[in-house]
Design a protein around this motif. Structure first.
Motif, PDB file in Angstrom:
ATOM      1  N   LEU A   1       5.847   1.855   7.593  1.00  0.00           N
ATOM      2  CA  LEU A   1       6.960   1.923   8.545  1.00  0.00           C
ATOM      3  C   LEU A   1       6.549   1.344   9.899  1.00  0.00           C
ATOM      4  CD1 LEU A   1       8.344   5.494   7.709  1.00  0.00           C
ATOM      5  CD2 LEU A   1       9.407   3.283   7.161  1.00  0.00           C
ATOM      6  N   ARG A   2       5.332   1.634  10.319  1.00  0.00           N
ATOM      7  CA  ARG A   2       4.835   1.100  11.586  1.00  0.00           C
ATOM      8  C   ARG A   2       4.783  -0.427  11.528  1.00  0.00           C
ATOM      9  NH1 ARG A   2       3.915   1.132  17.040  1.00  0.00           N
ATOM     10  NH2 ARG A   2       1.918   0.162  17.556  1.00  0.00           N
ATOM     11  N   ALA A   3       4.251  -0.974  10.437  1.00  0.00           N
ATOM     12  CA  ALA A   3       4.168  -2.435  10.291  1.00  0.00           C
ATOM     13  C   ALA A   3       5.563  -3.060  10.258  1.00  0.00           C
ATOM     14  CB  ALA A   3       3.385  -2.790   9.030  1.00  0.00           C
TER      15      ALA A   3
ATOM     16  N   MET B   1       0.831  -1.198   0.000  1.00  0.00           N
ATOM     17  CA  MET B   1       0.000   0.000   0.000  1.00  0.00           C
ATOM     18  C   MET B   1       0.869   1.253   0.000  1.00  0.00           C
ATOM     19  SD  MET B   1      -3.159   1.017  -0.149  1.00  0.00           S
ATOM     20  CE  MET B   1      -4.241  -0.267   0.479  1.00  0.00           C
ATOM     21  N   SER B   2       1.976   1.203   0.757  1.00  0.00           N
ATOM     22  CA  SER B   2       2.925   2.331   0.747  1.00  0.00           C
ATOM     23  C   SER B   2       3.490   2.532  -0.654  1.00  0.00           C
ATOM     24  CB  SER B   2       4.076   2.068   1.721  1.00  0.00           C
ATOM     25  OG  SER B   2       3.609   1.838   3.014  1.00  0.00           O
ATOM     26  N   GLY B   3       3.891   1.424  -1.277  1.00  0.00           N
ATOM     27  CA  GLY B   3       4.436   1.506  -2.639  1.00  0.00           C
ATOM     28  C   GLY B   3       3.424   2.054  -3.622  1.00  0.00           C
ATOM     29  N   LEU B   4       2.170   1.626  -3.482  1.00  0.00           N
ATOM     30  CA  LEU B   4       1.118   2.121  -4.378  1.00  0.00           C
ATOM     31  C   LEU B   4       0.934   3.627  -4.209  1.00  0.00           C
ATOM     32  CD1 LEU B   4      -1.248   1.671  -6.353  1.00  0.00           C
ATOM     33  CD2 LEU B   4      -2.698   1.237  -4.359  1.00  0.00           C
ATOM     34  N   GLY B   5       0.884   4.095  -2.950  1.00  0.00           N
ATOM     35  CA  GLY B   5       0.713   5.525  -2.703  1.00  0.00           C
ATOM     36  C   GLY B   5       1.835   6.349  -3.308  1.00  0.00           C
ATOM     37  N   LEU B   6       3.076   5.905  -3.109  1.00  0.00           N
ATOM     38  CA  LEU B   6       4.233   6.633  -3.645  1.00  0.00           C
ATOM     39  C   LEU B   6       4.243   6.596  -5.171  1.00  0.00           C
ATOM     40  CD1 LEU B   6       6.944   5.438  -1.116  1.00  0.00           C
ATOM     41  CD2 LEU B   6       5.887   7.701  -1.237  1.00  0.00           C
ATOM     42  N   PHE B   7       3.869   5.457  -5.755  1.00  0.00           N
ATOM     43  CA  PHE B   7       3.823   5.340  -7.218  1.00  0.00           C
ATOM     44  C   PHE B   7       2.772   6.283  -7.810  1.00  0.00           C
ATOM     45  CE2 PHE B   7       1.863   3.313 -10.975  1.00  0.00           C
ATOM     46  CZ  PHE B   7       2.955   3.351 -11.833  1.00  0.00           C
TER      47      PHE B   7
ATOM     48  N   ALA C   1       9.855  -6.188  12.821  1.00  0.00           N
ATOM     49  CA  ALA C   1      11.247  -6.284  13.273  1.00  0.00           C
ATOM     50  C   ALA C   1      11.322  -6.586  14.769  1.00  0.00           C
ATOM     51  CB  ALA C   1      11.987  -4.992  12.958  1.00  0.00           C
ATOM     52  N   ARG C   2      10.368  -6.079  15.546  1.00  0.00           N
ATOM     53  CA  ARG C   2      10.324  -6.342  16.986  1.00  0.00           C
ATOM     54  C   ARG C   2       9.809  -7.736  17.303  1.00  0.00           C
ATOM     55  NH1 ARG C   2       6.764  -2.204  20.072  1.00  0.00           N
ATOM     56  NH2 ARG C   2       7.053  -3.842  21.617  1.00  0.00           N
ATOM     57  N   GLY C   3       9.223  -8.367  16.301  1.00  0.00           N
ATOM     58  CA  GLY C   3       8.613  -9.671  16.525  1.00  0.00           C
ATOM     59  C   GLY C   3       7.297  -9.595  17.272  1.00  0.00           C
ATOM     60  N   ASP C   4       6.637  -8.434  17.191  1.00  0.00           N
ATOM     61  CA  ASP C   4       5.370  -8.229  17.897  1.00  0.00           C
ATOM     62  C   ASP C   4       4.204  -8.582  16.972  1.00  0.00           C
ATOM     63  OD1 ASP C   4       3.386  -7.486  19.606  1.00  0.00           O
ATOM     64  OD2 ASP C   4       4.154  -5.465  19.997  1.00  0.00           O
ATOM     65  N   ALA C   5       4.042  -9.901  16.729  1.00  0.00           N
ATOM     66  CA  ALA C   5       2.987 -10.356  15.823  1.00  0.00           C
ATOM     67  C   ALA C   5       1.585 -10.009  16.316  1.00  0.00           C
ATOM     68  CB  ALA C   5       3.119 -11.858  15.585  1.00  0.00           C
ATOM     69  N   PRO C   6       1.291 -10.128  17.616  1.00  0.00           N
ATOM     70  CA  PRO C   6      -0.077  -9.772  18.066  1.00  0.00           C
ATOM     71  C   PRO C   6      -0.449  -8.322  17.753  1.00  0.00           C
ATOM     72  CG  PRO C   6       1.055 -11.034  19.761  1.00  0.00           C
ATOM     73  CD  PRO C   6       2.078 -10.721  18.712  1.00  0.00           C
ATOM     74  N   ALA C   7       0.481  -7.384  18.015  1.00  0.00           N
ATOM     75  CA  ALA C   7       0.189  -5.969  17.732  1.00  0.00           C
ATOM     76  C   ALA C   7       0.058  -5.735  16.230  1.00  0.00           C
ATOM     77  CB  ALA C   7       1.286  -5.079  18.306  1.00  0.00           C
ATOM     78  N   LEU C   8       0.911  -6.372  15.448  1.00  0.00           N
ATOM     79  CA  LEU C   8       0.860  -6.221  13.984  1.00  0.00           C
ATOM     80  C   LEU C   8      -0.463  -6.721  13.446  1.00  0.00           C
ATOM     81  CD1 LEU C   8       2.218  -5.528  11.310  1.00  0.00           C
ATOM     82  CD2 LEU C   8       3.418  -7.700  11.408  1.00  0.00           C
ATOM     83  N   ASN C   9      -0.900  -7.880  13.941  1.00  0.00           N
ATOM     84  CA  ASN C   9      -2.174  -8.431  13.475  1.00  0.00           C
ATOM     85  C   ASN C   9      -3.357  -7.607  13.966  1.00  0.00           C
ATOM     86  OD1 ASN C   9      -0.909 -10.506  12.108  1.00  0.00           O
ATOM     87  ND2 ASN C   9      -1.013 -11.917  13.835  1.00  0.00           N
TER      88      ASN C   9
ATOM     89  N   LEU D   1       1.575   9.656   2.250  1.00  0.00           N
ATOM     90  CA  LEU D   1       2.265   9.849   3.531  1.00  0.00           C
ATOM     91  C   LEU D   1       1.679   8.955   4.624  1.00  0.00           C
ATOM     92  CD1 LEU D   1       2.785  13.722   3.545  1.00  0.00           C
ATOM     93  CD2 LEU D   1       4.568  11.970   3.387  1.00  0.00           C
ATOM     94  N   VAL D   2       0.352   8.883   4.663  1.00  0.00           N
ATOM     95  CA  VAL D   2      -0.291   8.020   5.661  1.00  0.00           C
ATOM     96  C   VAL D   2       0.059   6.553   5.388  1.00  0.00           C
ATOM     97  CG1 VAL D   2      -2.509   7.204   6.555  1.00  0.00           C
ATOM     98  CG2 VAL D   2      -2.157   9.634   6.111  1.00  0.00           C
ATOM     99  N   ALA D   3       0.004   6.140   4.118  1.00  0.00           N
ATOM    100  CA  ALA D   3       0.345   4.763   3.764  1.00  0.00           C
ATOM    101  C   ALA D   3       1.799   4.454   4.097  1.00  0.00           C
ATOM    102  CB  ALA D   3       0.078   4.525   2.273  1.00  0.00           C
TER     103      ALA D   3
END
Length: 202
Positions: free
Chosen positions: A147-149, A91-97, A154-162, A140-142
């Motif tokens: 970056l948040r995801a 989604m980030s890539g789509l927004g920038l494109f 990277a933190r290995g925080d799968a519950p928060a990511l999901n 910018l939001v995407a």
């Protein structure tokens, strides 16, 4: 965020309602009086372009963009988090494109001094400027979501990511609708209470 969504919905709902009324009047004038208001279709195109770019961002906030999730909730949490990360990244890539493509269109408009092919001859840089501004907000939001995801992965925080990036399931959408309905009922009851109290005094 709910307030922003409601405000944007009211503003653009009103704009599109007004435009639909103008189009109806334009159609009747052309049919019966051979007269045109000139430029109604041009305004409709501008409103649709600007409204769509802002709708992209609002849908992103509400996790309302379409995702095929028939198997998603059946997958292990680790695989779900990977797919959610990829979704945010794409989604980030789509927004920038989209912004990059839009910039090339705006550059050509500036180079040629393009105007609309209508009786108004509107300099296209004005509607395109608002258009690219809306797309830039979405990008910018995407990017922030991507970056948040990535940070959560990277933190290995799968519950928060999901929790933050899972597609909305039917049960979650139903719960949101029921909560919204309960809130509206509460507001309606609160509005009636003073009236009933006043009647009791009489």
């Amino acid at each position: 965020m709910k307030r922003i969504e409601q405000l944007a919905s009211l503003v653009f709902g009103g704009v599109f309602l007004l435009l639909s009324m103008l189009i109806a009047v334009e159609t009747l004038l052309r049919k019966f009086f051979k007269v045109s208001l000139q430029g109604v279709d041009e305004l409709s195109g501008y409103a649709l372009a600007v409204g769509a770019t802002l709708a992209f961002t609002i849908a992103l906030f509400g996790r309302a963009h379409m995702r095929i999730d028939i198997f998603h909730e059946r997958l292990p949490a680790g695989l779900q988090s990977l797919l959610n990360w990829l979704s945010a990244l794409f989604m980030s890539g789509l927004g920038l494109f989209m912004v990059w493509v839009c910039l090339s269109v705006v550059r050509e408009t500036l180079d040629y001094g393009s105007t609309s092919q209508t009786p108004w001859a509107t300099p296209l840089i004005y509607p395109q400027g608002v258009w690219i501004a809306g797309l830039s907000v979405f990008a910018l939001v995407a990017l922030g979501y991507g970056l948040r995801a990535s940070w959560l992965l990277a933190r290995g925080d799968a519950p928060a990511l999901n929790r933050e990036f899972n597609p909305k399931g039917v049960s979650e959408e139903l719960k949101a609708e029921l909560d919204d309905f309960a809130q509206r009922q509460q507001q309606a009851n609160d509005g009636m209470t003073p009236v009933l109290a006043g009647e009791g005094v009489k």
